[in-house]
Design a protein around this motif. Sequence first.
Motif, PDB file in Angstrom:
ATOM      1  N   MET A 122     -74.755  17.923 -86.091  1.00  0.00           N
ATOM      2  CA  MET A 122     -74.490  16.855 -85.345  1.00  0.00           C
ATOM      3  C   MET A 122     -73.653  16.041 -86.018  1.00  0.00           C
ATOM      4  N   ALA A 123     -72.666  15.433 -85.507  1.00  0.00           N
ATOM      5  CA  ALA A 123     -71.699  14.520 -86.308  1.00  0.00           C
ATOM      6  C   ALA A 123     -71.588  13.333 -85.575  1.00  0.00           C
ATOM      7  N   PRO A 124     -71.139  12.182 -86.210  1.00  0.00           N
ATOM      8  CA  PRO A 124     -71.298  10.981 -85.875  1.00  0.00           C
ATOM      9  C   PRO A 124     -69.927  10.696 -85.219  1.00  0.00           C
ATOM     10  N   LYS A 125     -69.881   9.813 -83.924  1.00  0.00           N
ATOM     11  CA  LYS A 125     -68.439   9.655 -83.201  1.00  0.00           C
ATOM     12  C   LYS A 125     -67.494   8.914 -84.044  1.00  0.00           C
ATOM     13  N   PRO A 126     -66.369   9.003 -84.143  1.00  0.00           N
ATOM     14  CA  PRO A 126     -65.410   8.193 -84.560  1.00  0.00           C
ATOM     15  C   PRO A 126     -65.651   6.599 -84.213  1.00  0.00           C
TER      16      PRO A 126
END
Length: 278
Positions: free
Chosen positions: A215-219
């Motif tokens: 999972m990656a953070p949203k910009p």
Amino acid sequence: MSESNSLVTPGETVQTHPWSRYVALGDSFTEGIGDPEPGSPGGFRGWADRVAEELGRGHADFAYANLAIRGRLLQQIVDEQVGPCLELKPDLVSISAGGNDLIRPGGDPDLLANKLDAAVQELSSGGATVVLFNGPDTASSVLGRIRGKVAIYNENLRTVAARHDAVVADMWSLRQLADPQMWDVDRLHFSPLGHHTIATMVLEALNVPHTLEPMAPKPLPPRTWREARSSDFVWAREYFVPWVIRRLRHQSSGDGITPKRPTPGPVFGPDVTGLPRG
């Protein structure tokens, strides 16, 4: 044990590790502060719960206990948690300790490592696998001033791990943690995204296939200098100043708190994490 760290589907039955009883020791990091979950004991989930959920898949007899309490110093963890842990007869133990010591004036990474070494010796004496956590790189955080002490402690910790054949969960090398969204609003604890990322790292350090997807953070939208300074002011007022006041009064956020999972048992996570997938 399997040599693959491949992702497995949630419904798949997997027999991939030798452990049947896991006990987690530590402070707020292991208790799961920053990762609220109303359905979990104590109201927090955290990386350790997430790891236990994965370890329990396909293992009907798997049990998990979490003795961690927020605010605890390393010596308190040794005095209050090591004995009860051994009484539970685990074959897998994680211990993360020393962070609260290092952020205080006079926190000595060499002295802390000596104390940790004795604890790991005791925890591993019965044959349990022990997982140790080094500290994250604090260069880009509000804890940047203690980066040097963290680095020294981490090197000492690797020596401790080698002496006792312990597994190192390498937080320092987990560069994703440099993203502000990996941290809670208090800037001292990890967010749900941070706990998820750390849980994935721990499972891979243990060489256990799992169902946790990356999972990656949203910009985030860019902020002006004024907005950033305003945010810093709010943080100092709501989190930093109360922390300082507790130190001056010799109080702890863990005063009156008891372990959220004092006895081993099965653990099941929520079906939906609410985290963005990237």
